[in-house]
Motif scaffolding. Structure first.
Motif, PDB file in Angstrom:
ATOM      1  N   VAL A 228      85.882  56.227   8.136  1.00  0.00           N
ATOM      2  CA  VAL A 228      87.502  55.612   8.239  1.00  0.00           C
ATOM      3  C   VAL A 228      87.718  56.505   7.004  1.00  0.00           C
ATOM      4  O   VAL A 228      89.243  56.747   6.948  1.00  0.00           O
ATOM      5  N   ASP A 229      87.526  57.365   6.547  1.00  0.00           N
ATOM      6  CA  ASP A 229      87.921  58.230   6.375  1.00  0.00           C
ATOM      7  C   ASP A 229      87.247  59.435   7.031  1.00  0.00           C
ATOM      8  O   ASP A 229      86.824  60.209   7.364  1.00  0.00           O
ATOM      9  N   ALA A 230      87.920  61.478   6.053  1.00  0.00           N
ATOM     10  CA  ALA A 230      88.487  62.165   6.782  1.00  0.00           C
ATOM     11  C   ALA A 230      86.499  62.816   6.209  1.00  0.00           C
ATOM     12  O   ALA A 230      87.043  63.808   6.865  1.00  0.00           O
ATOM     13  N   ARG A 231      85.809  61.887   5.719  1.00  0.00           N
ATOM     14  CA  ARG A 231      85.055  63.105   5.221  1.00  0.00           C
ATOM     15  C   ARG A 231      83.839  63.427   6.684  1.00  0.00           C
ATOM     16  O   ARG A 231      84.502  62.701   7.755  1.00  0.00           O
ATOM     17  N   PRO A 232      82.836  64.911   6.456  1.00  0.00           N
ATOM     18  CA  PRO A 232      82.915  65.056   7.639  1.00  0.00           C
ATOM     19  C   PRO A 232      81.456  63.780   8.525  1.00  0.00           C
ATOM     20  O   PRO A 232      80.656  63.618   7.387  1.00  0.00           O
ATOM     21  N   GLY A 233      81.497  64.033   9.449  1.00  0.00           N
ATOM     22  CA  GLY A 233      80.296  62.900   9.939  1.00  0.00           C
ATOM     23  C   GLY A 233      79.427  62.870   9.892  1.00  0.00           C
ATOM     24  O   GLY A 233      78.253  64.349   9.476  1.00  0.00           O
ATOM     25  N   ARG A 234      78.202  62.255   9.586  1.00  0.00           N
ATOM     26  CA  ARG A 234      76.999  62.325   9.564  1.00  0.00           C
ATOM     27  C   ARG A 234      75.889  61.470   9.951  1.00  0.00           C
ATOM     28  O   ARG A 234      76.758  60.249  10.695  1.00  0.00           O
ATOM     29  N   GLY A 235      74.871  61.548  10.461  1.00  0.00           N
ATOM     30  CA  GLY A 235      74.699  60.712  12.141  1.00  0.00           C
ATOM     31  C   GLY A 235      72.738  60.932  11.494  1.00  0.00           C
ATOM     32  O   GLY A 235      72.708  61.281  10.289  1.00  0.00           O
ATOM     33  N   LEU A 236      72.249  59.842  12.143  1.00  0.00           N
ATOM     34  CA  LEU A 236      70.664  59.414  11.639  1.00  0.00           C
ATOM     35  C   LEU A 236      70.740  59.498  13.145  1.00  0.00           C
ATOM     36  O   LEU A 236      70.349  59.601  14.439  1.00  0.00           O
ATOM     37  N   VAL A 237      68.781  59.831  13.312  1.00  0.00           N
ATOM     38  CA  VAL A 237      67.865  60.373  14.160  1.00  0.00           C
ATOM     39  C   VAL A 237      66.493  60.246  13.922  1.00  0.00           C
ATOM     40  O   VAL A 237      66.145  60.648  12.737  1.00  0.00           O
ATOM     41  N   VAL A 238      65.558  60.104  14.804  1.00  0.00           N
ATOM     42  CA  VAL A 238      64.680  59.632  14.483  1.00  0.00           C
ATOM     43  C   VAL A 238      63.464  61.202  15.400  1.00  0.00           C
ATOM     44  O   VAL A 238      63.735  60.725  16.498  1.00  0.00           O
ATOM     45  N   ALA A 239      62.844  61.985  14.665  1.00  0.00           N
ATOM     46  CA  ALA A 239      62.047  62.953  15.564  1.00  0.00           C
ATOM     47  C   ALA A 239      60.939  62.739  15.151  1.00  0.00           C
ATOM     48  O   ALA A 239      60.406  62.358  13.859  1.00  0.00           O
ATOM     49  N   ASP A 240      59.966  63.009  15.371  1.00  0.00           N
ATOM     50  CA  ASP A 240      58.292  62.517  15.418  1.00  0.00           C
ATOM     51  C   ASP A 240      58.061  61.574  15.065  1.00  0.00           C
ATOM     52  O   ASP A 240      57.230  62.156  13.943  1.00  0.00           O
TER      53      ASP A 240
END
Length: 593
Positions: free
Chosen positions: A404-416
């Motif tokens: 809800v703030d202006a921080r850059p986006g961060r995400g999660l993903v599963v790889a191998d």
């Protein structure tokens, strides 16, 4: 095997979802709610009804749990159940795996065996902690409560003999005699409220509900949620009980500090934790009154989930993202420039605080069965994507952690088989998980951005997220015990509910509470394993229709409510298919909100 819901009037091909508390089965009227479980004599001498009532007897206010259960136990055996007091009172919540087995003995007693699945421990503070007991079976006896000349008097009912030395409560009784509630704690950076599930006995009168919520908040969050949130200041206590009447509630707290911003956040926290309770709140800190606040107005002025939009459906068709059109639903346009909307396998799109588009795509790599993560952020349409430096043999659908703030986006993903966080430049960083298995297969993020659901080693988990600096730490994780085995896909369907695909002897989709206790079958006739699942989490900020989830199984995509296969005719902005050519199947559907 008897599964939860097998006798609940839900047809095998049902697609049930209810927006609100109580779960689909309860809301459908199948399980009638009551404030107190039946007494010992309510079932007469009918074994099955008596045992069902015995396994419900502990339900209600904790200080009388032993009294209610001991009323079912024969006088000569009451001391076998050792009592605990106060906050130590805890109920072992169990799920019956099979029908109970009754064996009539030569002395006219009956031996009862129940096969169980240990779900968790219901504490006096309304939290359901992970299970402690390991028993998979309990055995106890039944005898008549009265004999007259060797003839059993059915009106006297039955008694339990040789009882287990533990308070047992079935998941059905939990659903029937408790109201599942949501209270909220501020995230560790105090930027948003994070839900925490509790259970309030139906027997608690309305005038005490405010007091119960306050006790929960003063007591702090559930154990698994603590890494992501902050509780009230240390040594905060209630000064007397909360009082109220005629739409006005008075709360007096002994709380350290005179930070007016902190007090104002506490009022917001209280307003949302009290659900839809109307009226005015007068908060006092050490007898010093704060300005009176209208609870409904506070909820309206401070959004629980700011920057959340109405959901729009998209899917992948011939390697590009396209809108999905359904009657009565808002559909948008793809927020990607055509030159980057290519070679797409699956996608996760999000909205940032400044209305930027956050785009994370799984795209094909340099050879067959090799994939990269492509990420970009910016104004609609996003025209530049960065790609991960490494190719993988498998990548899950990426998810964004909402902020809800202006921080850059961060995400999660599963790889191998490993969990990674990624940033707007598609840089991927391993996320350590202290789990029995390192093989992660799915991840889903809650609407608050502070909780995730994981599938690892064929087991279902939830965990808190700590957004420390530019990094992400997760856990410790809590395993959820459910009837559903071999989970393959998961997403958040509500604040406190997950939508999970797995098996109950055949592929199925269930709605499961965030602690694993309450579960409702959504679809049990899938016929094929689900390899992709996405849901729109119903919430109090956007009154979107409930039941919004989509999935893919055996190369075919479906949507719920109403249930239907997603045909090519639902895909917008595609070229007509020439006569005699079989159209492609839409795949990897998802929501943008």
């Amino acid at each position: 095997m008897v599964l939860l819901g097998a006798g609940c009037g839900i047809p095998a091909a049902s697609d049930v979802r209810v927006d609100g508390k109580g779960g689909a089965a309860a809301e459908a009227g199948v399980i009638s709610r009551g404030s107190e479980p039946p007494t010992r004599t309510a079932s007469g001498s009918v074994n099955e009804a008596f045992v069902r009532n015995f396994l419900s007897a502990a339900a209600g206010e904790p200080d009388r749990a032993y009294e209610r259960v001991k009323a079912f136990i024969a006088p000569e055996d009451k001391t076998r159940l050792q009592e605990k007091k106060g906050s130590e009172v805890a109920l072992n919540v169990i799920r019956l795996r099979e029908a109970a087995v009754y064996t009539l003995n030569s002395d006219s007693t009956t031996t009862v065996k129940i096969a169980v699945q240990q779900i968790g421990v219901l504490r006096a503070n309304g939290t359901l902690a992970p299970p402690v007991a390991t028993e998979t079976e309990y055995e106890f006896g039944l005898r008549s409560a009265s004999f007259n000349g060797g003839v059993n008097d059915d009106r006297a009912g039955l008694y339990v003999i040789n009882p287990p030395n533990v308070l047992l409560l079935t998941d059905t009784a939990l659903r029937q005699y408790y109201q599942d509630e949501t209270v909220y704690f501020w995230s560790s950076d105090r930027t948003r409220l994070v839900p925490d599930q509790r259970y309030r006995p139906q027997a608690v009168p309305v005038e005490r509900q405010v007091n119960e919520v306050l006790k929960w908040l003063v007591g702090g969050p559930s154990d698994w949620l603590r890494p992501a949130v902050v509780g009230l200041p240390d040594r905060t206590e209630l000064i007397n009980n909360a009082t109220g009447g005629n739409g006005r509630w008075e709360v007096n707290l002994d709380m350290s500090g005179d930070d007016q911003n902190g007090i104002d956040q506490l009022i917001t926290q209280l307003a949302w934790s009290l659900g839809d309770l109307p009226g005015k709140l007068e908060l006092k800190i050490r007898n010093n009154a704060q300005p009176v606040v209208d609870l409904s107005e506070r909820r309206a002025s401070v959004a629980l989930y700011p920057h959340v939009a109405n959901p729009q459906r998209f899917g992948v068709y011939d390697g590009a993202i396209h809108p999905l059109d359904f009657d009565g639903e808002l559909s948008g346009r793809v927020p990607l420039a055509p030159e980057v909307n290519r070679n797409v396998v699956s996608a996760g799109l999000g909205l940032a605080k400044d209305r930027r588009i956050l785009a994370a795509l799984v795209v094909t790599g340099s050879s067959k069965n090799r994939y990269r993560l492509a990420v970009g952020a910016g104004a609609d349409p996003v025209s530049v994507l960065s790609r991960s430096s490494t190719e993988y043999s498998s990548i899950s659908r990426p998810v964004w952690l909402r902020t809800v703030d202006a921080r850059p986006g961060r995400g999660l993903v599963v790889a191998d088989g490993r969990l990674y966080r990624f940033d707007e430049q598609a840089r991927m960083f391993p996320v350590p998980l202290n789990l029995p298995s390192t093989e992660v297969t799915a991840v889903a993020a809650a609407l608050d951005g502070q909780r995730v659901a994981l599938i690892a080693g064929g087991r279902l988990y939830v965990a808190a997220v700590n957004l420390d600096g530019s990094g992400v730490s997760i856990g410790p994780s809590r395993e959820l015990v459910t009837s559903l085995t071999h989970p393959t896909a998961v997403d958040w369907g509500r604040e406190d509910q997950l939508v999970v695909a797995g098996s109950v002897g055949q592929p199925a989709i269930y709605e499961i509470s965030v602690d694993g206790a309450l579960e409702t079958p959504l679809r049990t006739d899938l016929g094929a394993k689900v390899n992709h699942l996405t849901a729109y989490p119903t919430n109090r900020s956007v009154r979107a229709p409930s039941g919004a989830y989509m999935y893919e199984a055996n190369g075919v995509a479906y949507r719920s409510s109403p249930f239907e296969r997603i045909e090519p005719k639902r895909v917008r902005d595609i070229a007509p298919v020439p006569a005699g050519v079989r159209p492609s199947n839409p795949s990897a559907p998802f929501f943008l909100y």
